[in-house]
Write an enzyme that holds these catalytic residues in place. Structure first.
Site, PDB file in Angstrom:
ATOM      1  N   GLU A  87       0.839  -1.204   0.000  1.00 32.96           N
ATOM      2  CA  GLU A  87       0.000   0.000   0.000  1.00 32.96           C
ATOM      3  C   GLU A  87       0.870   1.249   0.000  1.00 32.96           C
ATOM      4  O   GLU A  87       0.682   2.169  -0.794  1.00 32.96           O
ATOM      5  CB  GLU A  87      -0.899  -0.008   1.231  1.00 32.96           C
ATOM      6  CG  GLU A  87      -1.523   1.331   1.588  1.00 32.96           C
ATOM      7  CD  GLU A  87      -1.784   1.440   3.069  1.00 32.96           C
ATOM      8  OE1 GLU A  87      -1.003   2.125   3.770  1.00 32.96           O
ATOM      9  OE2 GLU A  87      -2.759   0.830   3.543  1.00 32.96           O
ATOM     10  N   ASP A 159      -5.097  -3.129  -3.056  1.00 37.51           N
ATOM     11  CA  ASP A 159      -4.963  -1.686  -3.273  1.00 37.51           C
ATOM     12  C   ASP A 159      -3.546  -1.289  -3.667  1.00 37.51           C
ATOM     13  O   ASP A 159      -3.354  -0.427  -4.538  1.00 37.51           O
ATOM     14  CB  ASP A 159      -5.432  -0.901  -2.054  1.00 37.51           C
ATOM     15  CG  ASP A 159      -4.678  -1.251  -0.777  1.00 37.51           C
ATOM     16  OD1 ASP A 159      -4.006  -2.301  -0.728  1.00 37.51           O
ATOM     17  OD2 ASP A 159      -4.776  -0.464   0.191  1.00 37.51           O
TER      18      ASP A 159
END
Length: 479
Positions: A87, A159
């Site tokens: 991330e 993500d």
């Protein structure tokens, strides 16, 4: 800010895209000759870089960079210390590519981050990134569980991979792919692996990571989603770049979940995790579903959704994103009594505060949803809080950095090449006086719908206005 007039909606169908990328503008949707990133953002970028950009000193044959996210550094002992996650790495690559115009070292940092990404692949999707690295005093290792001094099996988090893919597309547009690194090919490889390993092909939703691809349909994680993975602005771009129309299915399925929750609760508050029940409805996950007792609340994952989803209105004009932004703006303005310092670090989907303190990572994303509204006072109050929040940690500071770039109208967007006729705003396959009439009516707010607004941007400034009418008349006179 200067957005495309009337917030026209881009038609996000497969026919729109020609499946190729062209160079991006510095500030999408803004006056390209006037808009520059603010001094506040530039100053904070230098602070952010000094605090969080780190080099892997254990690698000596090449420069590898990462974003340091921890609050503890290895200092001996028989346990490893977490130093970064995918991330954070995706965020760092986005920031470096976005700052290319302002930092002469941005490319070298970005390339070093690319090399770090390639050095830490997932054990499932070869083009995806291992979700965490730990320092054991001799190397940054993957798959170190509970402070282990040796690495182990490692998988991905969606993500981080999604941001890394988009950052590589920005790099291609900014620096080109003809040098040492073929950014475009690498981006396609990541996007294709995301589709293969991190998309549920039954429901067309983003899963929690590539490890879910090995789950049985009966397992609770199989159909679960993390709302902070709703990075919807990217999905049509991924469809364009790869030619994979399934990305538009992901786009539509994601909005199905967003719209359902917004309609049910009326707050715009999305929970950290959402599960699909036996009736096919997406509902907040139960406590301790994956991470904490607040997995079904708006907490430290979904605090990013006002930024992630609202960007799809600012960039693509998506009206569902606008409804979401307006709903969360209205709720937060009322909940905080008009004072952004009173925005709390967590709410239930129905809107009850679950903490009594504020946190930058909750406030900064609301800067972007506020940017979608007509309440400039609320937007400016939030920006003042974000700029003057004071010293914070990796998570809040990094989200702040990205949101400031977006708020300055300087988010970099790979433009699409469309197989359209110049001037053909009604998309009937030809340019005629009917297109001039349609554009004129639209500018006057007479309810006219533009099927292909980009075809009308003959002035090529990212804005539809009277200058384009003049260009259209000249073009018609030459026929």
């Amino acid at each position: 800010m200067k957005l495309i007039k009337n917030f026209c909606t881009i038609m996000l169908s497969a026919s729109v895209f020609s499946f190729s990328c062209i160079p991006i503008s510095t500030c999408h949707g803004a006056d390209l000759q006037e808009k520059r990133i603010s001094e506040d953002t530039l100053g904070f970028y230098e602070t952010w870089k000094e605090k969080y950009l780190a080099q892997d000193d254990y690698v000596t044959d090449e420069a590898q960079y990462y974003v340091y996210y921890g609050e503890e550094k290895y200092s001996g002992g028989n346990y490893s210390v977490p130093v970064t996650v995918s991330e954070a790495h995706g965020y760092g690559m986005l920031i470096m590519a976005s700052m290319a115009e302002y930092d002469e070292k941005a490319k070298s940092y970005f390339d070093g981050m690319y090399r770090y990404f390639k050095a830490h692949p997932s054990d499932i999707g070869a083009n995806l990134m291992s979700w965490q690295q730990c320092d054991n005093g001799t190397a940054l290792i993957d798959g170190a569980n509970d402070g282990s001094m040796t690495g182990g099996f490692c998988d991905s988090a969606s993500d981080g991979d999604i941001d890394i893919a988009y950052a590589l597309l920005i790099a291609d547009a900014v620096w080109g792919s003809g040098g040492e690194i073929d950014y475009l090919s690498e981006a396609k490889a990541v996007i294709n692996d995301i589709m293969k390993y991190e998309v549920n092909h039954e429901y067309w939703t983003i899963t929690l990571g590539d490890w879910v691809s090995e789950c049985d349909k009966t397992e609770k994680y199989y159909s679960a989603v993390r709302c902070s993975d709703f990075i919807v602005q990217y999905f049509p771009v991924f469809a364009e770049v790869t030619g994979d129309e399934n990305w538009l299915k992901v786009y539509d399925a994601t909005y199905g979940i967003i719209n359902g929750i917004v309609a049910e609760y009326g707050t715009g508050i999305l929970p950290d995790f959402v599960i699909r029940n036996s009736d096919g409805k997406y509902i907040p996950a139960p406590s301790d579903f994956l991470e904490s007792a607040n997995d079904g609340n708006y907490y430290y994952n979904s605090c990013r959704t006002p930024w992630r989803i609202s960007m799809d209105f600012l960039i693509n004009g998506n009206t569902d994103a606008l409804v979401f932004a307006k709903t969360v703006n209205s709720f937060m303005t009322n909940a905080a009594n008009g004072d952004p310092w009173e925005i709390k670090a967590g709410y239930t989907p129905a809107g009850t505060a679950i903490e009594d303190y504020n946190d930058l990572c909750f406030t900064a994303p609301l800067l972007i949803s506020a940017k979608c509204s007509e309440d400039k006072e609320w937007h400016d109050k939030i920006r003042d809080v974000v700029l003057n929040y004071g010293d914070d940690v990796y998570y809040g500071d990094t989200i702040k950095m990205l949101c400031l770039i977006v708020d300055d109208d300087c988010w970099k967007v790979p433009e699409t090449k469309e197989n359209s006729v110049p001037g053909d705003v009604n998309a009937d396959g030809k340019f005629s006086i009917a297109d001039i009439v349609a554009l004129s009516n639209w500018l006057l707010g007479n309810g006219e719908k533009l099927e292909d607004w980009k075809a009308g941007d003959l002035y090529e400034d990212g804005v539809i206005d009277s200058f384009d009418i003049i260009m259209m008349r000249k073009l018609l006179s030459m026929k």
